[in-house]
Design a protein around this motif. Structure first.
Motif, short mmCIF file in Angstrom:
data_model
loop_
_atom_site.label_atom_id
_atom_site.label_comp_id
_atom_site.label_asym_id
_atom_site.label_seq_id
_atom_site.Cartn_x
_atom_site.Cartn_y
_atom_site.Cartn_z
N LYS A 52 0.80 -1.22 0.00
CA LYS A 52 0.00 0.00 0.00
C LYS A 52 0.84 1.27 0.00
N GLU A 53 2.13 1.14 0.30
CA GLU A 53 2.95 2.35 0.46
C GLU A 53 4.04 2.50 -0.59
N ALA A 54 4.46 1.44 -1.25
CA ALA A 54 5.64 1.53 -2.13
C ALA A 54 5.38 0.82 -3.46
N VAL A 55 6.20 -0.15 -3.79
CA VAL A 55 6.04 -0.87 -5.06
C VAL A 55 6.61 -2.27 -4.90
N GLN A 56 5.93 -3.24 -5.49
CA GLN A 56 6.36 -4.62 -5.41
C GLN A 56 6.41 -5.26 -6.80
N ILE A 57 7.28 -6.25 -6.92
CA ILE A 57 7.38 -7.06 -8.14
C ILE A 57 6.86 -8.45 -7.80
N TRP A 58 5.85 -8.89 -8.54
CA TRP A 58 5.19 -10.16 -8.26
C TRP A 58 5.48 -11.18 -9.36
N ASP A 59 5.91 -12.37 -8.94
CA ASP A 59 5.99 -13.51 -9.85
C ASP A 59 4.60 -14.13 -9.94
N VAL A 60 3.88 -13.79 -11.00
CA VAL A 60 2.55 -14.39 -11.23
C VAL A 60 2.57 -15.16 -12.55
N ALA A 61 3.71 -15.84 -12.79
CA ALA A 61 3.82 -16.68 -13.98
C ALA A 61 2.77 -17.78 -13.99
N CYS A 62 2.22 -18.09 -12.80
CA CYS A 62 1.18 -19.11 -12.70
C CYS A 62 -0.10 -18.70 -13.41
N GLU A 63 -0.26 -17.41 -13.72
CA GLU A 63 -1.40 -16.97 -14.54
C GLU A 63 -1.11 -17.40 -15.98
N ARG A 64 -1.30 -18.67 -16.24
CA ARG A 64 -0.94 -19.22 -17.55
C ARG A 64 -1.85 -18.65 -18.63
N GLN A 65 -1.32 -18.65 -19.85
CA GLN A 65 -2.08 -18.14 -20.99
C GLN A 65 -2.61 -19.31 -21.82
N VAL A 66 -3.86 -19.19 -22.21
CA VAL A 66 -4.42 -20.06 -23.25
C VAL A 66 -4.48 -19.20 -24.50
#
Length: 369
Positions: A52-66
């Motif tokens: 809520k205060e800064a910035v983050q980098i998220w590994d969301v590679a699990c959101e696979r693409q069809v």
């Protein structure tokens, strides 16, 4: 008693960013689309405050693409969802309920329209690829359905624009909500959308090619050194506050989009060709008998919600709590519930059969954020 550990194996796929996630001190994972999804770095509360205060980098590679590619790609995409896609243009992203022939939810992905004959479906946690392939085969459509080597990396938080501009240039700031642009990184084209699984604002980078994953991760970390950048992940508390639903937790294929509060994404009368259209026309006419509601649970911090908790009225079941957590910002236990229509009005007092005993609770008019 300590929680059991998760045994890792080849069946649980690592991601192009796993090296960076591990170096950042990940403390816990869950399994999502047969891949590792980080759930905690410092603590859920510390990660929440930092998001809520800064910035983050998220590994969301699990959101696979069809990926749908070919002359019938658009027709197939419309068959999957009751949302009318006729006005969607290349460059847009749509949140789309995916339903089966009964109108039951199979997934709630983001559809990315790359071209008239090429789409990506960025999926939640379910084996949607097989349903889409079977639909294409059964209808003998001229379309290739596959899972491409595309792994999303999210940048979320109030300083997301600054960090992205430092790596991709100031033009990235001009991307509108649920739109995308194509940007260069080390000679590679990156599809970047203004979207993400938080209410704090940010982007999702569709990283095409696993080999470029860690170079991009490292570039973002280096550029964000002066912005208090941290590795992060979708945060349980923040998503409940914002009413962001988790497929498999808050809804399953037993629920229609209308029960999930997603009726505004259903244009059932005009979504010609949608497989579940006839069933949903009946639901839209009659209305749902239960629906997702925000629920505030009284008392101290609730235990982890790893199974559905019964919602009771005078001792009788009237629904379930599917996600719950203590919110430091709102000073209450925030929760997502599926509540029967007889008890879903705002202000209705209910009881929750939580693991630590019966808790008092109240249905709210809306989610907190």
């Amino acid at each position: 008693m300590s929680a059991p550990l998760l045994s890792l194996s080849r069946r649980l796929r690592r991601t192009p960013f796993s090296e960076g996630v591990e170096a950042a001190g990940v403390k816990a994972y869950t399994v999502y689309n047969h891949m590792l999804l980080p759930t905690v770095f410092r603590s859920i509360e510390e990660d929440y405050r930092h998001l809520k205060e800064a910035v983050q980098i998220w590994d969301v590679a699990c959101e696979r693409q069809v990926e749908l590619r070919g002359p019938d790609a658009g027709r197939l995409m419309q068959m999957l969802t009751p949302r009318d896609l006729r006005g969607m243009t290349p460059g847009q992203c749509f949140y789309v309920p995916i339903v089966d022939e009964t109108g039951g939810m199979l997934n709630d992905p983001v559809a990315v329209k790359l071209a008239e004959d090429r789409w990506w479906i960025s999926i939640a946690d379910s084996d949607l690829l097989y349903w889409v392939r079977a639909t294409a085969h059964g209808w003998r459509l001229d379309v290739l359905v596959d899972e491409p080597d595309v792994s999303p990396l999210a940048v979320q938080g109030p300083r997301a624009d600054d960090l992205m501009a430092a790596v991709f240039g100031d033009n990235v700031r001009d991307i509108r909500f649920f739109r995308f642009g194509v940007f260069d990184f080390q000679g590679r084209d990156m599809v970047i959308a203004r979207s993400g699984y938080s209410k704090q604002g940010g982007f999702e980078i569709y990283v095409e090619g696993s080999d470029i994953g860690m170079p991009l991760w490292n570039a973002l970390m280096e550029a964000g050194a002066g912005m208090d950048v941290h590795a992060g992940c979708p945060n349980l508390i923040e998503r409940i506050e914002g009413g962001l639903l988790s497929y498999g937790n808050d809804m399953t294929d037993d629920n229609t989009p209308h029960e999930c509060g997603l009726g505004r994404f259903c244009n059932t009368h005009t979504a010609i060709g949608c497989i579940g259209r006839d069933a949903l026309l009946r639901v839209a006419k009659e209305g749902p008998v239960q629906q997702i509601r925000a629920v505030a649970i009284d008392g101290p911090k609730v235990p982890p919600c790893d199974h559905w908790w019964p919602l009771l009225a005078q001792g009788k079941p009237v629904g379930r709590i599917s996600s719950a957590a203590w919110s430091p910002d709102f000073g209450t236990n925030v929760a997502i519930g599926m509540v029967r229509m007889t008890h879903w009005d705002a202000g209705t007092r209910l009881q929750v059969q939580a693991p630590d005993g019966i808790r008092e609770a109240e249905v709210r008019e809306a989610f907190w954020a």
